[in-house]
Motif scaffolding. Structure first.
Motif, mmCIF file in Angstrom:
data_model
loop_
_atom_site.group_PDB
_atom_site.id
_atom_site.type_symbol
_atom_site.label_atom_id
_atom_site.label_comp_id
_atom_site.label_asym_id
_atom_site.label_seq_id
_atom_site.Cartn_x
_atom_site.Cartn_y
_atom_site.Cartn_z
ATOM 1 N N UNK B 134 0.834 -1.208 0.000
ATOM 2 C CA UNK B 134 0.000 0.000 0.000
ATOM 3 C C UNK B 134 0.865 1.254 0.000
ATOM 4 N N UNK B 135 1.946 1.198 0.728
ATOM 5 C CA UNK B 135 2.860 2.349 0.734
ATOM 6 C C UNK B 135 3.438 2.582 -0.664
ATOM 7 N N UNK B 136 3.854 1.492 -1.306
ATOM 8 C CA UNK B 136 4.426 1.636 -2.648
ATOM 9 C C UNK B 136 3.373 2.140 -3.636
ATOM 10 N N UNK B 137 2.094 1.868 -3.330
ATOM 11 C CA UNK B 137 1.007 2.367 -4.177
ATOM 12 C C UNK B 137 0.567 3.757 -3.733
ATOM 13 N N UNK B 138 1.191 4.253 -2.662
ATOM 14 C CA UNK B 138 0.874 5.565 -2.121
ATOM 15 C C UNK B 138 -0.554 5.644 -1.581
ATOM 16 N N UNK B 139 -1.025 4.556 -0.975
ATOM 17 C CA UNK B 139 -2.336 4.560 -0.338
ATOM 18 C C UNK B 139 -2.103 4.337 1.162
ATOM 19 N N UNK B 140 -1.948 5.445 1.884
ATOM 20 C CA UNK B 140 -1.571 5.387 3.299
ATOM 21 C C UNK B 140 -2.434 6.391 4.056
ATOM 22 N N UNK B 143 -2.652 10.748 8.471
ATOM 23 C CA UNK B 143 -1.922 11.147 9.678
ATOM 24 C C UNK B 143 -0.597 10.431 9.827
ATOM 25 N N UNK B 144 -0.622 9.132 9.626
ATOM 26 C CA UNK B 144 0.623 8.392 9.831
ATOM 27 C C UNK B 144 1.605 8.709 8.705
ATOM 28 N N UNK B 145 1.046 9.000 7.545
ATOM 29 C CA UNK B 145 1.874 9.371 6.410
ATOM 30 C C UNK B 145 2.617 10.684 6.709
ATOM 31 N N UNK B 146 1.888 11.638 7.293
ATOM 32 C CA UNK B 146 2.505 12.902 7.680
ATOM 33 C C UNK B 146 3.646 12.683 8.647
ATOM 34 N N UNK B 147 3.394 11.818 9.610
ATOM 35 C CA UNK B 147 4.421 11.556 10.619
ATOM 36 C C UNK B 147 5.647 10.940 9.963
ATOM 37 N N UNK B 148 5.399 10.015 9.059
ATOM 38 C CA UNK B 148 6.525 9.392 8.368
ATOM 39 C C UNK B 148 7.286 10.444 7.546
ATOM 40 N N UNK B 149 6.552 11.390 6.975
ATOM 41 C CA UNK B 149 7.215 12.466 6.230
ATOM 42 C C UNK B 149 8.076 13.313 7.163
ATOM 43 N N UNK B 233 16.111 10.764 18.128
ATOM 44 C CA UNK B 233 14.747 10.208 18.184
ATOM 45 C C UNK B 233 14.795 8.729 17.829
ATOM 46 N N UNK B 234 14.359 7.879 18.751
ATOM 47 C CA UNK B 234 14.394 6.442 18.442
ATOM 48 C C UNK B 234 13.090 5.936 17.833
ATOM 49 N N UNK B 235 12.095 6.807 17.686
ATOM 50 C CA UNK B 235 10.795 6.339 17.206
ATOM 51 C C UNK B 235 10.812 6.097 15.699
ATOM 52 N N UNK B 236 9.755 5.487 15.205
ATOM 53 C CA UNK B 236 9.825 5.062 13.812
ATOM 54 C C UNK B 236 8.453 4.748 13.222
ATOM 55 N N UNK B 237 7.829 5.738 12.615
ATOM 56 C CA UNK B 237 6.550 5.465 11.960
ATOM 57 C C UNK B 237 6.750 4.950 10.542
ATOM 58 N N UNK B 238 7.935 5.186 10.002
ATOM 59 C CA UNK B 238 8.207 4.682 8.652
ATOM 60 C C UNK B 238 8.085 3.160 8.636
ATOM 61 N N UNK B 243 7.453 2.139 4.750
ATOM 62 C CA UNK B 243 8.532 2.879 4.096
ATOM 63 C C UNK B 243 9.848 2.381 4.681
ATOM 64 N N UNK B 244 10.281 1.230 4.218
ATOM 65 C CA UNK B 244 11.441 0.598 4.825
ATOM 66 C C UNK B 244 12.741 1.334 4.520
ATOM 67 N N UNK B 245 12.767 2.064 3.419
ATOM 68 C CA UNK B 245 13.980 2.818 3.099
ATOM 69 C C UNK B 245 14.242 3.856 4.189
ATOM 70 N N UNK B 246 13.184 4.585 4.548
ATOM 71 C CA UNK B 246 13.380 5.588 5.596
ATOM 72 C C UNK B 246 13.522 4.957 6.978
#
Ligand code: SF4
Ligand code: SF4
Ligand code: SF4
Lengths: 219, 439
Positions: B134-140, B143-149, B233-238, B243-246
């Motif tokens: 879904x991430x690779x299709x950009x369907x996320x 809110x969580x997408x923003x955090x990952x950004x 920051x040890x957190x990780x929404x990616x 979004x495994x690259x990030x």
């Protein structure tokens, strides 16, 4: 009729065994090659002791959360798998077969016991079928493949019992029984029944992860 | 049985994402991902699963919805990944919406189902792979997408700027010196024994936790430091977005900032998902079998302080408490005994929830579900009625929760089901009970 019998119990049996063995090896080897190529970060954590720990714990009825939660399924699963092996290997008629074809002699099950176990296996299959029809959480995920797998494991037992109790023409029933068994054997590597090949590995992997990385139980 | 299609929730991230899809594009991405990234593990799972349904009873979503089969682990896998595999990705865009909603918001990746599946199928892993697609299709979810950004742009979850970070630490040091004269939050101290890392919501919203941590470190006489540069920051929404690259970039930054300071080890604050990212997922993505710098969770750290006699308290916490077992450090690292030792050391009376330890129910916030934001709050509330029942049955008012996510999740549940309880970090309790200079 006797010629057909000779054929199915002779050359065709060899073909079935051949497909089963070569097919199984092919599936296992190609799966391992794929795992090596793609699942390095999982393979690295495989551990023999933790894998075995998990397998053993799941081989004890009612020892795990899963087995505790659904007693009917647990009983059916254990009866089915143990019964399956016992009948396939130790049934009187099969013991004769091992001896005449491979020269292996092993003790055989008394006929009455073999009969009872066969009925128990059929009953277990009936429970599996009942679950697929009656329980919403099983029915919803059941597909044609699942029915197919269930039918091909049940068939040799049903035909076997019919032949033994001489319901219908004995020779015909025996031929059908042998055919059903051969079909089952040949299809194991290529249907849902392939879980017989892979379950040790999926279980061992879960066990390794939980034992070695997560330091927790997986049962 | 309900259907995912009947409970579609409007979310701009999912809607806009799906608007840009065609079946051809879906097929291309799905097949590229399945061929390029997954392997025997996923294939064996799909084949070995006997559709026995035993895993259903494991999942708090299923139980909380009166055993609605739609929420059972095997059904979630069947309706998402197995369908994509069977159809080789040939599905309608709307179907991806449904799959994304299921994978991102109706599974906490808590892996409780692992205790129920006889053949050892890891539904959490399968759902992570659905999210990846879904991430690779950009369907996320937005809110969580923003955090990952935010992670991708600033290397922290909350868009905390580099100077704001240092500022927050110095501000806390300053405040704390009123109460504990001589207290320090040493920045960038090379060769320190302990590198303390937190999740970005700490400097942003819960600064008092940094204050308390500093108080504890100082009282225990720990040689510690916090880094001034990104990586803190040890957190990780990616990780949860797929979004495994990030995810890899974040973890590398975290490990490297510790390596640069040549510290002996990293001690992480009370967070579960961050620990998963460092210990379970990010490290593997980077190809580390063991941590490049030793990493321990706060619970382990407190346990050490306790056993070494460095954790001194004036009295025990008097009111009875119960313990929330955060999946990521319990089912993820096996800290259930240490957690109990610490809580029993601090508190007079502990009333356990059942089931507990590695058989605990997730708080329903985990796996990034709480980070999918307000549109999905009800999903979490109705999806974890069982947790409310469990909490209520203890009859206590205080819940010890050594995980940020669990905190958010449980506070929501406590409010929604009107339980009148409160969550406490272990740090809160230690701070409350520790000896403080006379004022
Ligand atoms: S929420 Fe937990 S128990 Fe339910 S399917 Fe996901 S991993 Fe399994
Ligand atoms: S318990 Fe395991 S084998 Fe059974 S349906 Fe669930 S995932 Fe499949
Ligand atoms: S938030 Fe807490 S309970 Fe929920 S998944 Fe994370 S660790 Fe588990």
């Amino acid at each position: 009729m006797t010629e057909i019998y000779t054929f199915v119990s002779g050359p065709l049996a060899w073909v079935a065994f051949g497909i089963f063995i070569i097919g199984s090896i092919y599936r296992l080897v190609s799966m391992y090659a794929l795992a090596k190529a793609k699942d390095g970060s999982s393979l690295a954590y495989m551990s023999l002791p933790f894998g075995l720990r998990s397998i053993l714990n799941w081989m004890i009825p009612f020892n795990t959360m899963g087995w505790k939660g659904d007693p009917l399924m647990t009983v059916a699963t254990f009866v089915f798998h143990i019964g399956f092996l016992v009948v396939a290997v130790f049934l009187g008629a099969h013991v004769v077969l091992w001896d005449t074809n491979f020269g292996i002699s092993i003790p055989s099950l008394p006929d009455v016991a073999g009969d009872i176990v066969s009925f128990a296996v059929i009953a277990a299959c009936a429970i599996f079928a009942y679950r697929r029809i009656a329980l919403p959480h099983v029915k919803g995920v059941t597909r044609g493949k699942d029915w197919f797998a269930l039918i091909i494991v049940a068939l040799p037992f049903i035909t076997g019992v019919l032949a033994y109790h001489q319901v219908g023409p004995v020779l015909l029933m025996t031929i059908l029984h042998v055919l059903a068994a051969e079909l089952l054997l040949a299809l194991i590597p290529f249907t849902r029944l392939s879980h017989a090949l892979f379950v040790l590995f999926t279980r061992a992997y879960m066990g390794s992860e939980f034992g070695g990385v997560r330091n927790a139980r997986d049962w | 049985m309900s259907q995912i299609a009947d409970r579609i929730i409007s979310d701009p991230g999912l809607e806009n994402g799906v608007a840009g899809l065609t079946t051809e594009k879906i097929q291309k991405v799905v097949n590229r991902m399945l061929e390029g990234e997954t392997g025997a593990k996923l294939k064996a799972y799909r084949e070995t699963c006997m559709r026995c349904g035993l895993c259903s009873q494991a999942c708090h979503f299923y139980v909380s919805h009166d055993n609605d089969p739609s929420y059972s682990p095997v059904n979630k896998a069947t309706e998402t990944m197995y369908e994509l595999m069977d159809k080789k990705g040939k599905v309608e865009p709307q179907r991806i919406y449904e799959m994304a909603q299921m994978a991102y918001t109706e599974c906490n990746l808590c892996k409780r189902c692992a205790h129920y599946c006889p053949v050892g199928i890891d539904t959490g892993y399968i759902m992570s792979m659905v999210r990846r697609i879904c991430y690779l299709l950009d369907v996320v979810p937005q809110y969580i997408r923003d955090t990952a950004h935010s992670h991708a742009s600033t290397m922290n979850q909350m868009w905390v700027k580099d100077d704001e970070w240092i500022d927050s630490l110095q501000w806390q040091e300053d405040e704390a010196r009123d109460e504990f004269p001589g207290l320090r939050i040493p920045l960038d101290k090379e060769g320190a024994d302990v590198y303390y890392s937190v999740i970005a919501p700490e400097p942003k919203f819960r600064t008092q936790l940094i204050y308390q941590a500093a108080a504890i470190m100082n009282a225990a006489g720990i040689d510690w430091t916090m880094p001034s540069e990104p990586g803190w920051d040890n957190s990780d929404m990616c990780m949860f977005v797929g979004d495994f690259e990030n995810m890899g970039r974040l973890k590398r930054a975290h490990y490297e900032s510790a390596q640069k300071l040549r510290v002996k080890r990293i001690v992480m604050g009370e967070c579960g998902h961050a620990f998963r990212s460092v210990y379970d997922m990010g490290n593997r993505w980077l190809g580390h079998k063991k941590m490049p710098v030793p990493v321990i969770h706060a619970v382990e750290f407190y346990h050490e302080l306790m056993t070494q006699g460095k954790l001194k308290i004036t009295h025990k916490y008097e009111k009875p408490v119960t313990i929330q077992d955060p999946c990521n450090i319990i089912r993820g690292k096996g800290l259930m005994d240490k957690l109990r030792d610490v809580v029993h050391f601090l508190c007079e009376e502990v009333v356990e929830m059942t089931p507990n330890r590695e058989h605990n129910y997730c708080c329903c916030a985990g796996g990034g579900v709480i980070n999918c934001g307000p549109p999905f709050k009800n999903t979490r509330m109705t999806g974890n009625r069982i947790k409310a029942d469990q909490l209520r049955a203890t009859g206590v008012k205080d819940v010890v929760i050594p995980c940020h996510n669990c905190h958010g999740g449980l506070e929501d549940i406590i409010g929604y089901y009107d339980l009148g309880m409160h969550g406490k970090f272990i740090g809160d309790i230690i701070y409350e009970l520790m000896e403080k200079p006379e004022m």
